[in-house]
Design a protein around this motif. Structure first.
Motif, PDB file in Angstrom:
ATOM      1  N   THR A 159      65.525 -45.511 115.340  1.00  0.00           N
ATOM      2  CA  THR A 159      66.970 -45.713 115.483  1.00  0.00           C
ATOM      3  C   THR A 159      67.636 -45.904 114.135  1.00  0.00           C
ATOM      4  OG1 THR A 159      66.680 -46.691 117.686  1.00  0.00           O
ATOM      5  CG2 THR A 159      68.731 -47.173 116.540  1.00  0.00           C
ATOM      6  N   LEU A 160      67.025 -46.693 113.267  1.00  0.00           N
ATOM      7  CA  LEU A 160      67.593 -46.884 111.928  1.00  0.00           C
ATOM      8  C   LEU A 160      67.552 -45.582 111.132  1.00  0.00           C
ATOM      9  CD1 LEU A 160      66.072 -50.362 110.985  1.00  0.00           C
ATOM     10  CD2 LEU A 160      68.403 -49.858 111.707  1.00  0.00           C
ATOM     11  N   GLY A 161      66.487 -44.812 111.296  1.00  0.00           N
ATOM     12  CA  GLY A 161      66.429 -43.530 110.599  1.00  0.00           C
ATOM     13  C   GLY A 161      67.510 -42.571 111.071  1.00  0.00           C
ATOM     14  N   ALA A 162      67.750 -42.535 112.386  1.00  0.00           N
ATOM     15  CA  ALA A 162      68.801 -41.663 112.910  1.00  0.00           C
ATOM     16  C   ALA A 162      70.180 -42.133 112.469  1.00  0.00           C
ATOM     17  CB  ALA A 162      68.715 -41.615 114.434  1.00  0.00           C
ATOM     18  N   ALA A 163      70.391 -43.445 112.408  1.00  0.00           N
ATOM     19  CA  ALA A 163      71.689 -43.974 111.974  1.00  0.00           C
ATOM     20  C   ALA A 163      71.963 -43.634 110.520  1.00  0.00           C
ATOM     21  CB  ALA A 163      71.735 -45.485 112.191  1.00  0.00           C
ATOM     22  N   ALA A 164      70.937 -43.669 109.680  1.00  0.00           N
ATOM     23  CA  ALA A 164      71.134 -43.317 108.273  1.00  0.00           C
ATOM     24  C   ALA A 164      71.515 -41.855 108.107  1.00  0.00           C
ATOM     25  CB  ALA A 164      69.867 -43.622 107.475  1.00  0.00           C
ATOM     26  N   LEU A 165      71.109 -40.998 109.048  1.00  0.00           N
ATOM     27  CA  LEU A 165      71.446 -39.571 108.992  1.00  0.00           C
ATOM     28  C   LEU A 165      72.712 -39.249 109.770  1.00  0.00           C
ATOM     29  CD1 LEU A 165      67.858 -38.095 109.541  1.00  0.00           C
ATOM     30  CD2 LEU A 165      69.088 -38.344 107.383  1.00  0.00           C
ATOM     31  N   ASP A 166      73.452 -40.275 110.208  1.00  0.00           N
ATOM     32  CA  ASP A 166      74.690 -40.107 110.979  1.00  0.00           C
ATOM     33  C   ASP A 166      74.419 -39.331 112.262  1.00  0.00           C
ATOM     34  OD1 ASP A 166      77.365 -40.401 111.604  1.00  0.00           O
ATOM     35  OD2 ASP A 166      77.950 -38.553 110.590  1.00  0.00           O
ATOM     36  N   THR A 167      73.385 -39.737 112.987  1.00  0.00           N
ATOM     37  CA  THR A 167      73.045 -39.145 114.272  1.00  0.00           C
ATOM     38  C   THR A 167      72.722 -40.258 115.254  1.00  0.00           C
ATOM     39  OG1 THR A 167      70.702 -38.946 113.668  1.00  0.00           O
ATOM     40  CG2 THR A 167      72.131 -37.037 113.229  1.00  0.00           C
ATOM     41  N   GLU A 168      72.634 -39.901 116.529  1.00  0.00           N
ATOM     42  CA  GLU A 168      72.205 -40.820 117.571  1.00  0.00           C
ATOM     43  C   GLU A 168      70.767 -40.497 117.957  1.00  0.00           C
ATOM     44  OE1 GLU A 168      76.527 -41.355 119.855  1.00  0.00           O
ATOM     45  OE2 GLU A 168      74.881 -40.259 120.800  1.00  0.00           O
ATOM     46  N   LEU A 169      69.976 -41.524 118.197  1.00  0.00           N
ATOM     47  CA  LEU A 169      68.586 -41.317 118.589  1.00  0.00           C
ATOM     48  C   LEU A 169      68.521 -41.012 120.078  1.00  0.00           C
ATOM     49  CD1 LEU A 169      65.549 -41.396 117.855  1.00  0.00           C
ATOM     50  CD2 LEU A 169      65.576 -43.801 118.539  1.00  0.00           C
ATOM     51  N   CYS A 170      67.890 -39.880 120.403  1.00  0.00           N
ATOM     52  CA  CYS A 170      67.678 -39.554 121.810  1.00  0.00           C
ATOM     53  C   CYS A 170      66.753 -40.599 122.427  1.00  0.00           C
ATOM     54  CB  CYS A 170      67.059 -38.155 121.923  1.00  0.00           C
ATOM     55  SG  CYS A 170      66.651 -37.682 123.614  1.00  0.00           S
ATOM     56  N   PRO A 171      67.070 -41.111 123.609  1.00  0.00           N
ATOM     57  CA  PRO A 171      66.225 -42.169 124.197  1.00  0.00           C
ATOM     58  C   PRO A 171      64.841 -41.686 124.607  1.00  0.00           C
ATOM     59  CG  PRO A 171      67.914 -41.470 125.754  1.00  0.00           C
ATOM     60  CD  PRO A 171      68.231 -40.801 124.451  1.00  0.00           C
ATOM     61  N   ARG A 172      64.618 -40.387 124.650  1.00  0.00           N
ATOM     62  CA  ARG A 172      63.320 -39.870 125.073  1.00  0.00           C
ATOM     63  C   ARG A 172      62.418 -39.705 123.842  1.00  0.00           C
ATOM     64  NH1 ARG A 172      63.823 -37.503 130.229  1.00  0.00           N
ATOM     65  NH2 ARG A 172      65.985 -37.367 130.944  1.00  0.00           N
TER      66      ARG A 172
END
Length: 553
Positions: free
Chosen positions: A141-154
């Motif tokens: 989740t933190l990695g996706a946030a740093a890339l300005d994306t949302e983490l897929c829950p799957r």
């Protein structure tokens, strides 16, 4: 407000509302006072102060919510109110996320976009900071946030179907995708994200709806792929210089599994029958041969499928890759001139409790040389295993007496040239092996979305810092960004493919090279003038890429 009047700004509108409410609670005589009178001026001043108080209260309420903080500029504080909330979570805005309202930018990202970039990162990181950041989902989740994306829950464990998967796949999708995702609306439909094109295709239900949306929009919302590997394969090496006969050294391996190392023995002095022994497992590598000064023994061990299985995972690397590329081990001797010779038939692996233990050597006390032979002796290219932890190893020289005591009769003839006394001269030994370190993980991001190429390095550095900050104490973490494979797509047709091959031979004579021709004559019995001699030329024509004709007399 009469027609033609300019609309009031929010501050003036609030001031007018406050004045009307004050006059409604005061006696009518106050409302009848003409403009500019003392009473009218006093009422206006009170309304203005109450309007400022209302604005301050509204700002305090708005700036305490991540979704509303700093929504109406300018601000009384020197920094954005959102940064104050982010500091509570130990988050700082990056240069490309800070809005400059005094000198607004005309290119992307604009000032409003900059504030929203930081707002999205804070909103995605806040649950992780408050609930814990040491889980796989939190790190992704933190990695996706740093890339300005949302983490897929799957999240998917890879390789799928394996009994011991070691990698977790997380997908970063475009902001706002989860709110309208057909797969997130039905979490039990599939184990994979419906937008993932690299996963197994099942064109039914949410998967079919996702493909229809992709066809209409022409864009796939998956912007980033993140692969988190538990206890990733890590190479280790140990270099020992100037070892002599009988010296011991310590080998430390912070790993969950054992491995057979690649061994390199560089002879600084003449060496005969050198051995490298693990004193913990009593495994011994024996080279039944000699090394001259300057020569080196290079041994690539033979690993069994059982020994390689702990190193198998989603990424084929280390011992698993070596087993595919070179199934059988081999041993080579690199000569001083750089050439190699195969000495695999001169490598032996010994295993036993009595090796180099004088108290158990019965060969000197008995007429039976087989009394203290090794329990295991293999004529195979193997090296002693490096076990987890720290173990003592030794470098020694093998002698003829050791051969008589330990060798089997069927291979004694291979060891008959062993020296009478140890001839293990000074050597440099290098051990190289693979480990799976405990309490470690690696985040690999092969697909990175960056809207501005100039910000790529800064965004990747933010991702690295965000993941490292989330790790638990004493946990090792590494983040890498491999280059994606280069691919070309060619449409298939019904035409017969045609292949045109051409070979070209050219001569390239460099100016600095000179052609020297000598006239030579045989040695006859009588003297002849030079003009009657025979002209001989020897030529080699080379058609390699760097080719030219070479002539020699």
């Amino acid at each position: 407000m009469a027609d033609g009047d300019e609309p009031l700004n929010p501050r003036e509108r609030l001031h007018q509302r406050r004045r009307e409410r004050l006059l409604s609670v005061l006696p009518r005589i106050y409302a009848q006072q003409p403009a500019g009178s003392v009473v009218s001026v006093l009422v206006d001043a009170m309304a203005a102060r109450l309007a400022e108080l209302d604005l301050a209260i509204e700002r305090v309420l708005r700036d305490r919510w991540v979704a509303l903080a700093g929504g109406v500029p300018p601000f009384d504080e020197p920094s954005h109110p959102l940064e104050g909330l982010a500091r509570l979570l130990n988050l700082e805005s990056e240069p490309w996320e800070r809005a400059d309202w005094e000198q607004p930018s005309t290119e992307w990202p604009r000032e409003a976009d900059k504030a929203e970039l930081f707002r999205r990162r804070v909103r995605h990181s806040a649950p992780v900071a408050t609930r814990g950041s040491t889980t796989v989902r939190s790190v992704l989740t933190l990695g996706a946030a740093a890339l300005d994306t949302e983490l897929c829950p799957r999240l998917v464990r890879l390789p799928e179907g394996s009994k011991a998967p070691d990698t977790t796949l997380g997908l970063g999708v475009r902001p706002g995708t989860r709110a309208s995702c057909p797969g997130c609306a039905n979490p039990e439909a599939s184990g994979r994200c419906v937008w993932d094109k690299e996963g197994p295709r099942k064109k039914e239900g949410p998967q079919k709806s996702a493909e229809a949306i992709t066809e209409r929009s022409g864009q796939n919302p998956v912007l980033a792929r993140m692969l988190l590997t538990d206890s990733p394969l890590t190479p280790r090496s140990l270099l020992l210089t100037g070892l002599r006969h009988g010296e011991t050294f310590r080998v430390r391996s912070p790993s969950l599994v054992q491995d057979r190392p690649e061994v390199q023995i560089v002879a600084l002095e003449p060496v005969s029958y050198p051995t490298v022994q693990n004193l913990g497992s009593n495994g011994t590598l024996l080279f039944a041969g000699q090394l001259a000064a300057g020569e080196a023994l290079l041994l690539h061990p033979d690993r069994t499928a059982e020994e390689v299985r702990p190193f198998e995972g989603y990424f084929t690397e280390g011992p698993a890759l070596q087993l595919l590329m070179d199934p059988k081990g081999r041993a080579l001797v690199r000569k001083a001139d750089g050439t190699f010779r195969d000495v695999s038939d001169r490598i032996f692996f010994l295993q036993g409790k009595a090796f180099f233990d004088v108290s158990h050597f019965t060969a000197e006390k008995s007429d039976d040389p087989m009394a203290s032979r090794f329990a295991l002796l293999k004529h195979e290219v193997m090296s002693p295993t490096v076990e987890p932890g720290e173990v003592t190893w030794a470098y020694r020289g093998f002698t003829r007496k050791d051969v008589q005591a330990l060798a089997a009769p069927e291979i004694t003839n291979l060891l008959q040239d062993a020296p009478e006394a140890p001839m293990a001269g000074k050597v440099d030994i290098t051990l190289e092996w693979w480990t799976r370190p405990p309490a470690s993980f690696r985040l690999r991001v092969p697909q990175v979305p960056v809207r501005d190429a100039e910000l790529r390095d800064e965004v990747l550095d933010l991702l690295r810092r965000s993941v490292e900050r989330a790790r638990a104490a004493s946990v090792q973490v590494s983040v890498d960004f491999p280059e994606p494979p280069r691919e070309e797509t060619h449409p298939l047709g019904e035409e017969t493919p045609g292949v045109h091959l051409t070979a070209r031979a050219t001569e390239d004579a460099r100016m600095r090279e000179r052609l020297q021709v000598k006239a030579t004559a045989p040695q006859p019995a009588e003297k002849q003038p030079l003009g009657e001699g025979l002209l001989t030329l020897g030529g080699i024509f080379d058609v390699t890429r760097m080719d030219w004709s070479r002539f020699a007399p």
